[in-house]
Design an enzyme around this catalytic site. Sequence first.
Site, short mmCIF file in Angstrom:
data_model
loop_
_atom_site.label_atom_id
_atom_site.label_comp_id
_atom_site.label_asym_id
_atom_site.label_seq_id
_atom_site.Cartn_x
_atom_site.Cartn_y
_atom_site.Cartn_z
N ASP A 472 0.87 -1.16 0.00
CA ASP A 472 0.00 0.00 0.00
C ASP A 472 0.92 1.22 0.00
O ASP A 472 2.11 1.09 0.26
CB ASP A 472 -0.84 -0.08 1.28
CG ASP A 472 -1.70 1.13 1.45
OD1 ASP A 472 -2.19 1.64 0.44
OD2 ASP A 472 -1.90 1.55 2.60
N THR A 474 -0.12 4.91 1.16
CA THR A 474 -0.32 5.82 2.27
C THR A 474 -0.22 5.08 3.60
O THR A 474 -0.91 4.10 3.80
CB THR A 474 -1.70 6.48 2.17
OG1 THR A 474 -1.85 6.93 0.85
CG2 THR A 474 -1.82 7.62 3.13
N PHE A 623 -18.40 15.23 4.62
CA PHE A 623 -17.77 14.71 3.42
C PHE A 623 -18.49 13.47 2.91
O PHE A 623 -18.92 12.63 3.69
CB PHE A 623 -16.33 14.34 3.78
CG PHE A 623 -15.63 13.62 2.71
CD1 PHE A 623 -15.05 14.32 1.67
CD2 PHE A 623 -15.56 12.24 2.72
CE1 PHE A 623 -14.42 13.64 0.66
CE2 PHE A 623 -14.94 11.56 1.70
CZ PHE A 623 -14.35 12.27 0.68
N LYS A 646 -14.37 22.88 1.13
CA LYS A 646 -13.06 22.38 0.70
C LYS A 646 -13.23 20.97 0.15
O LYS A 646 -14.10 20.22 0.58
CB LYS A 646 -12.05 22.44 1.84
CG LYS A 646 -12.15 21.34 2.87
CD LYS A 646 -10.90 21.39 3.75
CE LYS A 646 -10.72 20.11 4.54
NZ LYS A 646 -11.69 19.91 5.61
N ASP A 884 -1.64 -0.81 5.79
CA ASP A 884 -1.95 -0.33 7.13
C ASP A 884 -3.43 -0.04 7.31
O ASP A 884 -3.89 0.12 8.42
CB ASP A 884 -1.15 0.92 7.45
CG ASP A 884 -1.67 2.12 6.67
OD1 ASP A 884 -2.04 1.92 5.50
OD2 ASP A 884 -1.73 3.22 7.22
#
Lengths: 1180, 345
Positions: A472, A474, A623, A646, A884
Site C-alpha cells: 500500500d 499511504t 464529506f 473544501k 496499514d
Amino acid sequence: MTSNRPSLPTPGSTGSDLSSSTSSNNSDNNQIPNLHSLQNSSSQLSIKSNSWRASVNFGSKGVSVADSEGFSISRREINEDDARLVYVNDPLKTNETFEFCGNSIRTGKYSVFTFLPRNLFEQFHRVAYMYFLIIAILNQLPQLAVFGRGASILPLASVLFVTAVKDAYEDWRRHKADKIENNRLSSVLVNDQFQHKRSKDIQVGEIVKVSADETIPCDIVVLCTSDPTGVAYVQTINLDGESNLKTRYAKQETLSRVPGKDVISGLIKCEKPNRNIYGFQANMEVDGKRVSLGPSNIILRGCVIKNTDWAVGVAVYAGRETKAMLNNSGAPSKRSRLETHMNREIILLSFFLVTLCIIVSACAGFWLRRHQDELDIMPFYRRKDYSKEQVENYNYYGLGMEIFFSFLMSVIVFQIMIPISLYISMELVRVGQAYFMIRDDKMFDAASNTRFQCRALNINEDLGQIKYVFSDKTGTLTENKMEFQFASISGVDYSGEKIEFYGEQGGYNIQVDGQVWRPKMKVQVDSKLLKLSKTRNDTKSSKEIYDFFLALAACNTIVPIVVNTSNPNEKLIDYQGESPDEQALVYAAAAYGFMLIERTSGHIVIDIQGERQRFNVLGMHEFDSDRKRMSVILGYPDSTVKVFVKGADTTMFKVIDESLNLSVVKSTENHLHSYSSIGLRTLVVGMRALSIAEFDTWQTSYEIASTALMGRAGLLRKVAVNIENNLSLLGASAIEDRLQKGVPEAIESLRKAGIKVWVLTGDKQETAISIGYSSKLLTSKMMQIIINNNSKMSCKKSLEDALVTSRKLINVTRASEDDASSVALIIDGTSLVYILDSELEEQLFELASKCAVVLCCRVAPLQKAGIVALIKNRTDDMTLAIGDGANDVSMIQMADVGVGISGQEGRQAVMASDFAMGQFRFLVPLMLVHGHWNYQRMAYMILYNFYRNALFVFILFWYVLYTGFTLTTSITEWSSVLYSVIYTAIPTIVVGILDKDLSRKSLMTYPQLYGSGQRKESYNAKLFWVTMVDTLWQSVVVFFIPLLAFWESDIDSSSLGDLWTLAVVFIVNIHLAMDVIRWTWISHASIWGSIIATCICVIIIDAIPALPGYWAIFNLASSGLFWICLLGILIASMIPRFIVKMFMQHCKPCDRQIAREAEKFQNAMEITRNGEIEMNLPHR
Amino acid sequence: MNNQVTNGASKSKRISKKPQYSRFTQQELPAWKPILTPGWVIASFLAIAFLFIPIGLVSLFASERVVEIVYRYDQDCVPEMYRGNVTAYIQNSLTNKTCVENITVPKKMDPPIFVYYQLDNFYQNHRRYVKSRSDKQLRSAAYEYSTKECEPKERVNTTPVTWVPIVPCGLIAWSLFNDTYNLIMEDKVLDINKKGIAWKSDKNVKFGSNVYPKNFQYGAPIGGGKLNESIPLSEQEDLMVWMRTAALPTFRKLYGKINTSLEAHDTITVVLQNNYNTYSFGGQKKLVLSTTTWIGGKNDFLGIAYLTVGGICLFMALNFILLYVFKPRPLGDPSYLSWNRKTVS
C-alpha cells in the site's frame, strides 16, 4: 480523471443514516479529508460477510456489488426474524421474550469439571494426535501387542500432558482477567435512580450512565449526553487501536430527556449481534415515531468517553454478544508453503512405510508356509498349546490372519517413519522463532512504541521465500502524518523558504488567563505568508488570506483538546479528528495565527491573531465520496453568513465560478499540478457569502432534510449540492505525506534480493508516480508503460501494444547487456475494472511479469486483492502484502503472507494480518534476515527429522529380517519410545530456533542471498531423495557392522540392541552436529547433552532387573569389540556424506557458503569495500 | 513527530516496549563458527586414515591369534540306521544318544579355552519365543504364580480346574539346551569348568536364590534339558546362559571353560550326548573350542572394515590435495557469488 467508484444509490432510500451513507471511500484517497474512511471501507468488507474471509469477486462487478451491497444493507429494513427487540429501560420485558446473554463475560474456555474432556477433545482434533492414538489402540489388542502398555501410551500421554498444562495455565489467566472485568462497577438506572451495579449484572434494555474517562461496560445506544446537542466523543483505542476521538450522536428525539426525571421508553429493533465494529443498524420507536440508528449512535464495549461529562445509553448487546467480544478471535490460519511441500514428502514416507510393512508381512507369510509342518515342534514357535485339556492352537489364527497381523504389527513397529513428532517440533520451533522476531530490537518502532507482532504462528518460514511484495502507499510507504507544505492563495504560490519554530518561544501561541496555549504540533511556515497573514488591513490579498485560513480553521470536524503540560503556565492544544489531513490543515492555520480553540456542535471559537472570535456553525455538510468535498456554513459575529467548502480539485473546480477570476483559477490549477507532481496531497478551498434569502432557503431545506425520517442522507446531499456552487476560489493547500524513514533503501534491498515490489494505491496517478520516484521504486532509466483506459477494447489494445514494446525492450536489454533499463507498468483502477476477471487478465499477467515495477493507482480494496490473486493463481511464487488501512485487509488476507503496519489508520489491517510491525523498512530485516533464517532452519529441520526417523525405522527393519520376520526389536521398547522424545528431540528444536547460517550483517549486505529461499534451495525433492539415500547407507552401516562383527558370537539380544541404540543416537546427533553452523553454548549443551542423556537412559533401563536386558550395557561396555564397533560405525556412516559435502563446497559452492567463508575470513575487507547498508538508523 | 499522541498513548509512552537488549534475544550469543577449510578437510581424512589403519591391523592380528576349533556334530552323531528318520531317533528317549568323535588341535591354545555350543537357524529372537518368559518369577519365589507372559508353557493342570505353575515357566526355559560334552585327551578327562559362565548380575540379582525349579519338563512334549529341583535358579548357570536370548539366528553360548593349555596336534576325544532336537526344523549344532583376545573370538570382519575405511580416507585425502592444488578456490571470494559471476561472464 474518472472515478472507478459507482455512483451512489439515488436519494430517497429508506432508513438511511447520516454517516453510514457517506459513501465507500478508501483511505488512500488522498485528495479529501476522510471523515469516515474507516467506517465505510470496512463496512464494505465486513458487511459482505461477517467472517473475515469473504469470498469476493475482484472485477468491476465485484467492486460495485460490494459497494452497493454495503448501502443496500444499511437501507434495508431489518427483517423481523433477524432482529432483536430491546425495550428501553425495561430489562424485564426485553429479556422475557428472548434469552439475551447477560453482561458477564467468559473468555476462559474451561471450568474445573469440563477441563479434562474438553481439552482432550480439542487436542484430538489434530491429525498427529489421532495417529498416535490409533497406533496406541492397535497396540492394545493382545494379538498385536508389540510394545508394553506403558511404552505405547507414553509418547501420546506426554504430549497431551504438556499441552494440557499449557492450556490450563492460559485459561487460569483468562479466568482471572474475566473476574476483574465482570466486577467493575457501573452506574445503571434502577427505579429512576442511577445505582452502582457490577458490570456482570447489567442486562440488555437497562439504561447505563457513563462518565468521562470511563470504559463502556457493554454496547449502548446513546440516548443523551452532557452536550446539549447530544454529541459524545469516544476513544476506541481498546477496540481498534485508534487514538483519535470519534464523535457519536444521540438522536434528537431522545437527547432532551434527562433520565431519572423524564420517562424514557421506547423500542429498539436492531440487528443480531455481529462482529462488524464499524457497522450497526437499527431503528428506535419513540413516542410513536420511528428513528433510524446507525454506527454513529452506538458506543461499543471497551471504548472510553472523552471530552464529554457523561453519556447515557441503553444496553443493546451485552457480554459475549458485544462487538468487542465477538472480535476476540485469533488470527486467520494459513499453512506455510514449506509445510505443504513437506506433506507431499510425508505421503512418500507413508508409501515407504507401507512398502516395508508389505515386505515384512509377505516374508512372514512365506516363512510360515515353508515351515508350516515344523511349527508345532519348533521350540521357538510352538504353535500348539499342550497344557490344556484339548490341544489347540496357541496364538495362531491361520496363515492369512498371521500375515494380516504381521502387517499391523509392522505398522506399529515402524510407526515413526511418519514423523508425527515433527509437527509438534515445528510448532515449538515457530514459537521460538516468533520469540526472537518479536524481541528483535531492529524491528522495534520507537515512534509508535510498537514491537513486531507475530499474529500467525505457522508461516514463519514463508517469509524466506517471498517473490512478490504488494505494498500500500499511504501509511505504508509514507508516514501518513500529514504536514502542511505549500499554499496557493488567489493564484499566488507561497512555497518560499520555510522557517521552523523550535523551542519555547517559537510558534504561534495565545494568552488565556495568564497561561500560554500553543498548538501541540509545530508547522513550518512560509515567512512571506506569515508576514502577510499578520498584517491586517483591508487590501484584497490580506482579506483573501484571512478567508483562506479561516476556511482551514473552520471547515473541518476537528475537536481541539487542551492538554496540560509539565509547565503549569503552558497548555497544549491537541487537535483530534479522524482525518490526518484535516489535522494538518488546522495546525497550519494555527501556525499562521488562526487558532481553533473550541468546538461544540453549535459554534466554534477561533483565536485570530490574538483576538478571540466566535462563529456560529449554522450547518455542516459532511464529506461524502460522491461530492468529494465538505462544507460548513458559518455565521459571523456581524451576522453575515458564509459557506466555506473544501474538497478535491476534480469536484471543486466544477462548483467554482470561473468567471469571477479566470486567471486565478488557471494559475491555481498550475500550482496544483506542480504540487501533486512532487507527491503532495492537494485540496482546494472556496467560499461564498450567502444572502439572507439564500440562507433562509437553505436553512429551511436543511432542517427538513436533517429531520427527515426517510432518505435523510440523500436529502442532505441535495441540500449540500444546492448551496455548494458558484464559489469563489480561495486557494489550494498542499500537504505532504512524508515518506517513511528508510523506504528507498528498503526498496533497493528488496529489489536486489530479487523481490518484485508492486505498489497498489488509491492515490492519483501523479502522486503515485512521484512517490515512486522518491522511494526509488521508479528510476529515470526505466521505461514507463501507462495504461489508463476507459473501455475494454482500449484496454486490450494498450495491453497488446505494451507487450510488444516490453518484449522489444527486453530483447534490446539482453543484447546490450545493460540491465539498468527496465520497464515500469503504471495502471489505474479504471482499467483494472475491465481487465480483472476477464480474458485480459492473462495478458496483464504476462506484461506485469516482464516489468520490474508495477504501480497501480486509484484501485479499490477488492481490486488490490484481485491483483494479488492474479499473481498467486498463476505462479508458484510466494506473495506478501503489506498495508496499514482497512482498505488493505482484503489484499492482506489474499496474499500468502500478510503484513500489517500498525500505524495511523487503525488496527483493521493489523487484525487481519499474519505479522504486524511499525515501519515499512522493517520488511527488510523481517524477510532478508528472519525470513531467511526461518526458512533455512525449518527446511533443514524437516529434512533432518525425516532422516532421523527413517534411519531408526530402517535399522528396525533390517533386524526384522533376521528374526524370522516376526517384528522383534532388539532395541528395548523403552528406547524405541524415548528415541524421538528424549534421545534426539531437543537438539533439532534448538538448532531450528537458534542456528544461523549467515550473520545479519552478511544478509543485509548481500540481499541477493535471499534468493536461496526463492529457489527453494534448502528443501526440494532432490534433497529429499539424497537424504533418503544417505539414510539408507547410514542404516546399513549402523546395522551390519555390529551384525557381522558379532556373527557367530555369544552376544545376547539386549546387548546388541544397546549397541544399536547408542550407535544410532550417536550418529543422528553427530550428523546434526556436522550441519550446525553456529555453535553457541546452547547448541553444545543440547547436542552433547542429548548424547549423555541417552547413555544415562540406556544405563537406567539396563539397571531394571525386571527387564530381560538387565545389566547388558555394563557387560557390553567391558568388551573392546563394542568400542571398536561404535567408532567404526560413527566414521563409516559419516564418510560418504562428508566427502560429498566437502566436494560440493569446493567445486560448486553455493552463495551462502561463500558468504559464510567471507564472513569468517574477509569480514573486514568486505565492509570497507561495499559500505554498509544501514537499515536501522537511530530513532529520533 | 509524536505530537499527536493522546494522553493514553503518552502514558504508555513512558513504559517503553522496546525489547530489552540481550545477546540472547538479539541472537548474537558468542558462537564458534567452524568452517572446514581445505587444510582441515585433508587433516581430518589423514587423521581418520592414520587412526583406522593401525586399529584395523591390530584387530586383524588379534583375530589371527585366536585359535578356534569348530566341529559340527549334528549329522555325524546320528547312527546310520536312523539317518532316514532323525526325528524319531531324537525324540525317542530310549535310543543311545552318546556319540564319540576325535578332533585335532591345529595350533597351541592357551588357557582359558572357551567351550561353546553353536546353534544355526535357531530363532531365539523369535517374537513368540522372546516374550515367553517371566522375569518376575525367576527373581523371587513370591512371584511364583506370575506366569501370565509364559503361555503356552505356563502351568501344569493337576485337575481340570486347579493348576500349579511351572518354574521356570515359558518357552525359553522349556527349550533349554541339553547336549553335554566330555573332552578326553590322552585318556585323561579334560576338566570343563562350568562355574562362572553366566553373568554375575544374573546370578546375583536376576535369578533368585530362593527360587527352585518346579514342575519343570513335566509331561509331554519335552522341549529340552531338565533342572535339578534342589538347586536354586541362581546356581543354574546353564539356564542363565540359555535365557540370555541370542540376538541372531546363528549364535554361540558358553558351555564352560578349560583352564589347561592344548598343544598343537593334540587329539581330543569328544564324548557327547546328542539330546537336543534341532533336526525337526533344520537347525545345526556345533561344538566350538576357542581362545579369546581383547577383540573376542575369531572375526576378521572388523579388521578388514577398518582397513577399508582407513584406505578410503587416505585415498580421499590424496584426492582432495590434488583438487586443492589444481583447482584452488579462494575462500570467501565475493567474485564467486552467483550474481557476481554472471556479470563477470
